[in-house]
Design a protein around this motif. Sequence first.
Motif, PDB file in Angstrom:
ATOM      1  N   SER B 126       0.822  -1.216   0.000  1.00 24.97           N
ATOM      2  CA  SER B 126       0.000   0.000   0.000  1.00 24.97           C
ATOM      3  C   SER B 126       0.855   1.265   0.000  1.00 24.97           C
ATOM      4  O   SER B 126       0.337   2.361   0.142  1.00 24.97           O
ATOM      5  CB  SER B 126      -0.916  -0.002   1.223  1.00 24.97           C
ATOM      6  N   THR B 137      -6.074   5.515 -10.463  1.00 21.75           N
ATOM      7  CA  THR B 137      -6.729   4.603  -9.528  1.00 21.75           C
ATOM      8  C   THR B 137      -7.603   3.620 -10.296  1.00 21.75           C
ATOM      9  O   THR B 137      -8.342   4.018 -11.192  1.00 21.75           O
ATOM     10  CB  THR B 137      -7.596   5.396  -8.539  1.00 21.75           C
ATOM     11  N   GLN B 139     -10.235   0.378  -9.425  1.00 23.70           N
ATOM     12  CA  GLN B 139     -10.884  -0.404  -8.381  1.00 23.70           C
ATOM     13  C   GLN B 139     -11.168  -1.797  -8.916  1.00 23.70           C
ATOM     14  O   GLN B 139     -11.758  -1.952  -9.984  1.00 23.70           O
ATOM     15  CB  GLN B 139     -12.181   0.282  -7.937  1.00 23.70           C
ATOM     16  N   LYS B 171      -2.705   2.781  -8.829  1.00 23.17           N
ATOM     17  CA  LYS B 171      -3.133   2.452  -7.478  1.00 23.17           C
ATOM     18  C   LYS B 171      -4.353   1.545  -7.571  1.00 23.17           C
ATOM     19  O   LYS B 171      -5.433   1.983  -7.971  1.00 23.17           O
ATOM     20  CB  LYS B 171      -3.497   3.737  -6.726  1.00 23.17           C
ATOM     21  N   GLU B 173      -7.225  -0.523  -5.922  1.00 19.59           N
ATOM     22  CA  GLU B 173      -7.986  -0.746  -4.692  1.00 19.59           C
ATOM     23  C   GLU B 173      -8.764  -2.029  -4.918  1.00 19.59           C
ATOM     24  O   GLU B 173      -9.444  -2.175  -5.937  1.00 19.59           O
ATOM     25  CB  GLU B 173      -8.942   0.417  -4.432  1.00 19.59           C
ATOM     26  N   THR B 201      -4.969  -2.074  -0.767  1.00 20.96           N
ATOM     27  CA  THR B 201      -4.326  -1.174  -1.720  1.00 20.96           C
ATOM     28  C   THR B 201      -3.058  -1.826  -2.250  1.00 20.96           C
ATOM     29  O   THR B 201      -2.297  -2.414  -1.481  1.00 20.96           O
ATOM     30  CB  THR B 201      -3.950   0.149  -1.040  1.00 20.96           C
ATOM     31  N   TYR B 203       0.044  -0.870  -5.087  1.00 20.98           N
ATOM     32  CA  TYR B 203       0.628  -0.008  -6.121  1.00 20.98           C
ATOM     33  C   TYR B 203       1.493  -0.838  -7.056  1.00 20.98           C
ATOM     34  O   TYR B 203       2.356  -1.598  -6.591  1.00 20.98           O
ATOM     35  CB  TYR B 203       1.490   1.076  -5.485  1.00 20.98           C
ATOM     36  N   SER B 300      -2.939  -0.477   5.488  1.00 21.50           N
ATOM     37  CA  SER B 300      -2.473   0.574   4.615  1.00 21.50           C
ATOM     38  C   SER B 300      -1.822   1.678   5.427  1.00 21.50           C
ATOM     39  O   SER B 300      -2.329   2.126   6.448  1.00 21.50           O
ATOM     40  CB  SER B 300      -3.655   1.104   3.798  1.00 21.50           C
ATOM     41  N   ALA B 305      -8.611   4.176   1.780  1.00 21.20           N
ATOM     42  CA  ALA B 305      -8.865   3.642   0.450  1.00 21.20           C
ATOM     43  C   ALA B 305     -10.112   4.246  -0.157  1.00 21.20           C
ATOM     44  O   ALA B 305     -10.424   4.017  -1.304  1.00 21.20           O
ATOM     45  CB  ALA B 305      -8.998   2.138   0.525  1.00 21.20           C
TER      46      ALA B 305
END
Lengths: 656, 323
Positions: B126, B137, B139, B171, B173, B201, B203, B300, B305
Amino acid sequence: MLEGLKEFASEFFVTGDPLIYGAMVAIGITTIAIVAVLTYFKKWGWLWRNWLTTVDHKKIGIMYIIASIIMLFRGGVDALMMRLQLAMPNMDFLHPEHYNQVFTTHGTIMILFMAMPFMFGLFNVIVPLQIGARDVAFPFLNALSFWLFFLGAMLFNLSFVIGGSPDAGWLSYPPLSELSHSPGVGQNFYIWGIQISGIGSLATGINFMVTIIKMRAPGMRWMKLPMFTWSVFSTCIIILFAFPILTVTLALLFLDRFAGAHFFTLDLGGNPMMYINLIWMWGHPEVYIVVLPAFGVFSEIVSTFSRKKLFGYKSMVFAMLIISFLSFFTWAHHFFTMGSGADVNAFFAVTTMLIAIPTGVKIFNWLFTMYRGRIRMATPMMWTLAFIPCFIVGGMTGVLLSVAPADFQFHNSYFLIAHFHQVLIGGVVFGYFAGLYYWWPKMFGFQLEEKLGKWAFWTWNIGFYVCFMPQYAVGLMGMTRRLSTYGWDTGWWELNFVSTIGAFLMGVGFLFQVAQIADGIRKYKSLKASGDPWDARTLEWSIPSPAPEYNFAVTPRGDDIDEWWEEKERRAKGIYPPEQKLEPIHMPKNSGIPFVMSVFWFIAGFGFVFGWLWMAILGLAGVGICMIARSFSYDTDYYIPVDEIKRTEASLRGSV
Amino acid sequence: MNKKPRSLARIIIPVVLTLVTIALIVWPMLAGGQYVVLDPKGPIGASQRDLIVISTILCAVIIVPVLILSAVIVWRYRDKPDNKAAYEPNWSHSTKAEVIWWTVPIIIIGILAIVTVRYTYDLEPSKPLASEKAPVTIQVSSLDWKWLFMYPEQGIATVNTLNIPADRPVKFELTADSPMNSFWIPQLGGQIYTMSGMAMTLYLQADHEGQYWGSGANFTGEHFGKMRFDVNATSDEEFENWVREVKQNSQELTQEGYDALTQPGTSNVAYYSAFPEGLFQNIVTKYVVDGNGAHSKHGSSSEAAGANQATQESNQDEDKSAN
């Protein structure tokens, strides 16, 4: 009426798969054949008196080993089916659902119904003999442990033809194992099969711990204990702390399924991660439970076949005790990728790596036992020698896996599969085979011919590397575990194909072993073994093979780690121990209660599996009645008179 | 016992072993298989590859000599009548030797432990990646048996295919609306579990444009093996074009559409021009019971998040998959 019956049968029995119909027919025919043979030769009474009701630790040990070899066959067939399915891309041999059942039962059977009973078999056959005892501390409980394991295993195996097998993986993570995702009875079979045999495992752990603490021969101080017995002791410590966790975890899972509880479901506040933590708090120590006794076996064998004292005895003991302690602090390495954060992952990564230190020390000590020795290449020693490089490499990949950030890449991939098969086959299976070959003459009174054994050894070993080395590679190529099929575009098929060939080679190795045993049984009269066929070192070799039911006519002394070796040296110098007067020997009586009680457990388990409460209650009531019956039976022991001991000893020793 | 001349087996076995070993090493190279884990295309994957190499070397330092030593010992002290090597049946203790082989593994494991701990903090999933560019980002939600990718900044969604801009941190999620799975793109970096009731999370970054292999790595039932996806790393420009194209040419993902996706079953690649607002947060907080927050910030060290910790009532029926 008939329609209703038909519908019930189609639900009750597993239908629709030719493989399973085949298995049903095979099971039916085998059962009929066994019943017919027993009836024809009028062996029912013999079976009941000599085996089903026995409390003799040696016979119980033999039954454990036979059962576990049958389970090795069953688990092995599962493995071959999986390897066939993966041999080529887009194979249509097993449907995904069936494949999931096969790997679930493969894992469960191999760990709980193959490795565990094989280990308990060796415990039973050897520990009392090594410490100069006449039996275990609780012979009745010992018989009960065996039958609980056996009927638990049978209950689990029944799922194959009745009701359907579990398919949520061998550790059955929720929610896959919850009612929502596994509505059938397969998961109940898993819970109750393991639960019933688990009670037996826990009892065995306690039994042997007490046996080793209380029943050692005079003079056998802790630091004089043979190494195999030490390994059993450290294993029992782990069993004592780990198995209650398993029992509770499965009980909670059952409450979720049966009583609508929510321990492991997200709704109403439960949490599946709780299950994952709990199951691995048992599951990781479990691998040390099965591997430590193998370390004990290797220690005995290395020393015997190098004709040399075990090197670094104290280090060996210390190392084993450290391993059993550390084994409880590594469970979270099974889910580094769960996002516990860097603190937790770093802690568990380091504790996991630490185990490599005592294990490495043991390897050095074995090597230096051989150093300046004289190494004889008999089959037990060959398995031991094969274990060393195999375990070194498997241990190293284990260390690689323990490096948490690297594990993010290895986790759930075939790299992991290759690693744990390498340590479990190379460490555990090779170890138990070595032990079986080593103590075979002590168990059965005849020696196996080595030729087929060597064929078995080489096919197993070559097969092993051909099977599992490609799996490391294919793991680095991104293949994940439990995949039932893959496409041509992945570039995985060549390695998988090679791996399948290796698996079948191991299967051939198993057949060689079966042939070797069959051949030995056929010629057993000409292969008669003396009490000490390997020129070995510990007390079990000081008595005839097979050991008489009372083990030792007179209680031996255990003043040295290699007591029997020292005794032989003394005798060579002409120093004989003073003749000891024989005395009547106190022995436990056979009892049918362990068997009957376990059958009631089986009935109760079967009732719970199908949610038939009347049957479950009936079974549990039977269990209760058995307990009461046992507590009112006062006539549980007898004495073997001196005359009979003399006669037995004369005939056993005379014939050697 | 073995008076016969060298039996055939003694010649065949070493030959077979050698051939098998060579075949195993060479085969994958010939077959064109690709060691994706060892061929990283992003900073996280590269660090992990380095760590694998370092730890392998550290282990090899100890095991290679031990393997050689075992072979030598077994050969030298085998029981042969003409073997002149020393034989000392009672030699069973040497403090000096034991101190050596307790110390050497302790040192090696000590070094490895230090390396591991350092990397564990460095590569904490994270932890944001250092980059001049702002992260994208995405998801991710694992469903039975498909992957749903939502692009909140772009307003689009895809199933079983993932497009990311190259050379820019992504990123992820992650959560699940199904049993726990594991999100894995080996060439970009290690995997992380997707779990219902939690937002994780992760990366990652692709340094180069290209197509990468992605899959679900944790068993989730019948067709979990079908949960694989391609990751297309493209230039920023191409990424924008692709987003525009999806916006124009695809249907919207409605709540009903999402509910249909959650039904057990496999799925082809699909594109959606929009998705219900707050869908990801709804998935994460689906099981939240009053007074019991979801772990929306699990593990995280970075910012939340995004899921609202509120006690949002679960409006889903508890046994949605009991059908």
